[in-house]
Design a protein around this motif. Structure first.
Motif, PDB file in Angstrom:
ATOM      1  N   UNK A 168      23.067 -47.538  72.220  1.00 26.54           N
ATOM      2  CA  UNK A 168      23.321 -48.647  70.869  1.00 26.54           C
ATOM      3  C   UNK A 168      23.247 -47.649  69.530  1.00 26.54           C
ATOM      4  N   UNK A 169      22.143 -46.968  69.870  1.00 30.40           N
ATOM      5  CA  UNK A 169      21.520 -46.587  69.107  1.00 30.40           C
ATOM      6  C   UNK A 169      22.561 -44.996  68.308  1.00 30.40           C
ATOM      7  N   UNK A 170      22.607 -44.317  69.456  1.00 32.49           N
ATOM      8  CA  UNK A 170      22.937 -43.230  69.737  1.00 32.49           C
ATOM      9  C   UNK A 170      24.884 -43.661  69.363  1.00 32.49           C
ATOM     10  N   UNK A 171      25.344 -44.899  69.378  1.00 29.36           N
ATOM     11  CA  UNK A 171      26.834 -45.183  69.104  1.00 29.36           C
ATOM     12  C   UNK A 171      27.120 -45.614  68.186  1.00 29.36           C
ATOM     13  N   UNK A 172      25.834 -45.752  67.424  1.00 30.74           N
ATOM     14  CA  UNK A 172      25.941 -46.432  66.038  1.00 30.74           C
ATOM     15  C   UNK A 172      25.533 -44.729  64.934  1.00 30.74           C
ATOM     16  N   UNK A 173      25.253 -44.028  65.416  1.00 28.21           N
ATOM     17  CA  UNK A 173      25.143 -42.403  64.853  1.00 28.21           C
ATOM     18  C   UNK A 173      26.557 -41.463  64.939  1.00 28.21           C
ATOM     19  N   UNK A 174      26.999 -41.828  66.618  1.00 30.58           N
ATOM     20  CA  UNK A 174      28.921 -41.367  66.780  1.00 30.58           C
ATOM     21  C   UNK A 174      29.704 -42.017  65.987  1.00 30.58           C
ATOM     22  N   UNK A 175      30.043 -43.499  65.329  1.00 32.11           N
ATOM     23  CA  UNK A 175      30.878 -43.946  64.769  1.00 32.11           C
ATOM     24  C   UNK A 175      30.639 -43.171  63.759  1.00 32.11           C
ATOM     25  N   UNK A 176      29.376 -43.188  62.942  1.00 33.58           N
ATOM     26  CA  UNK A 176      29.429 -42.838  61.553  1.00 33.58           C
ATOM     27  C   UNK A 176      29.838 -41.496  61.253  1.00 33.58           C
ATOM     28  N   UNK A 177      29.457 -40.767  62.507  1.00 33.56           N
ATOM     29  CA  UNK A 177      29.561 -38.778  62.536  1.00 33.56           C
ATOM     30  C   UNK A 177      31.441 -38.692  62.867  1.00 33.56           C
ATOM     31  N   UNK A 178      31.756 -39.275  63.229  1.00 29.67           N
ATOM     32  CA  UNK A 178      33.181 -39.510  63.861  1.00 29.67           C
ATOM     33  C   UNK A 178      34.046 -40.005  62.487  1.00 29.67           C
ATOM     34  N   UNK A 179      33.797 -40.712  61.910  1.00 30.53           N
ATOM     35  CA  UNK A 179      34.429 -42.138  60.328  1.00 30.53           C
ATOM     36  C   UNK A 179      34.051 -40.931  59.149  1.00 30.53           C
ATOM     37  N   UNK A 180      33.357 -40.176  59.592  1.00 29.69           N
ATOM     38  CA  UNK A 180      32.743 -39.821  57.933  1.00 29.69           C
ATOM     39  C   UNK A 180      33.525 -37.874  58.269  1.00 29.69           C
ATOM     40  N   UNK A 181      34.418 -37.974  59.202  1.00 32.71           N
ATOM     41  CA  UNK A 181      35.201 -36.482  59.826  1.00 32.71           C
ATOM     42  C   UNK A 181      33.588 -35.487  59.789  1.00 32.71           C
TER      43      UNK A 181
END
Length: 277
Positions: A168-181
């Motif tokens: 869940x924590x990694x997914x939170x980071x990945x979501x921000x990373x992807x959405x922020x280009x």
């Protein structure tokens, strides 16, 4: 000062992620400058820069990648170690990507050179996309795949938080990373301000690498070695010589840093260093 230290920390992270070595000091210095410049910028920019880096192109044999005899080494590691991870591409994707990277090389001044006569201009199919792709196109397609964000976020979590993954924590980071280009700074901000970063199970959960250990010691009490080779000797004894990773996979880290001999050496290291200065 803290910003400089943090950029240096990220530089070390990327040095292990884009692990590379060369006998030419100019090549290594240039790559180190590239990693430091893009350490907190957009991952896409960093990835593109590394794909045109003389040290990396030399290390992974892309100088020998020509349309009549494609060399798959660089294309394979780009996907396996730098962006997607094993199981997220096919052998055919490797072959097609290798064809796209034909002609990518460098000159004696460590400058990127696109050798158009050595480039395969025919149609390629890569990760479900078809076109007359070059290397830059391949990287763009990879970045569109969210698995790339997940792969990088996982490595960041293991490096800065805990080797035991919390999905869940990694997914939170990945979501921000992807959405922020792929904004590295944005992802790191979320990591350091997340409540789970300060959970008790994540406190003192990391084993410092030899370079981090030596840097931390030098910040407590400044160190100046009379013999510059002493620093190299200590790094070698501890299992991490800066700018000389064991392979393109980098250093394994964590428990690999300590065994019966290296742990004892770590415990004796302050006495060894400060008695010598």
């Amino acid at each position: 000062f803290r910003r400089v230290l943090f950029r240096s920390k990220m530089n070390l992270f990327w040095h292990n992620h884009f692990a590379c070595r060369s006998k030419l000091a100019t090549f290594i210095q240039q790559q180190n400058n590239t990693l430091r410049t893009h350490a907190l910028g957009k991952f896409g920019d960093l990835l593109m820069a590394v794909s045109k880096d003389a040290a990396m192109l030399q290390f992974l044999n892309n100088q020998q990648n020509r349309k009549k005899s494609p060399n798959e080494n660089f294309a394979r590691e780009v996907m396996e170690l730098f962006t997607l991870g094993r199981g997220n591409y096919t052998e055919q994707d490797v072959k097609e990507a290798a064809r796209a990277f034909t002609g990518y090389g460098f000159n004696k001044e460590a400058e990127f050179v696109f050798r158009d006569k050595q480039h395969d201009t025919s149609t390629k199919t890569f990760l479900g996309n078809t076109g007359n792709f070059n290397g830059d196109d391949i990287l763009d397609i990879i970045l569109q795949n969210k698995q790339c964000a997940c792969f990088i976020a996982t490595k960041v979590y293991r490096y800065f938080v805990n080797d035991k993954i919390e999905k869940e924590n990694v997914q939170q980071l990945a979501d921000v990373f992807y959405k922020s280009e792929y904004n590295i700074k944005a992802m790191m901000h979320v990591l350091f301000t997340a409540t789970w970063f300060y959970d008790e199970k994540n406190i003192a959960a990391k084993i410092k690498s030899p370079i981090e250990l030596l840097t931390g010691m030098s910040r407590v009490i400044p160190i100046t070695f009379k013999d510059k080779q002493s620093s190299i000797f200590i790094q070698r004894a501890l299992g991490q010589v800066l700018l000389n990773p064991p392979s393109v996979a980098g250093w394994s880290g964590e428990l690999s840093w300590i065994d019966s001999s290296s742990l004892l050496f770590r415990m004796r290291l302050p006495k060894v260093i400060y008695n010598d200065n």
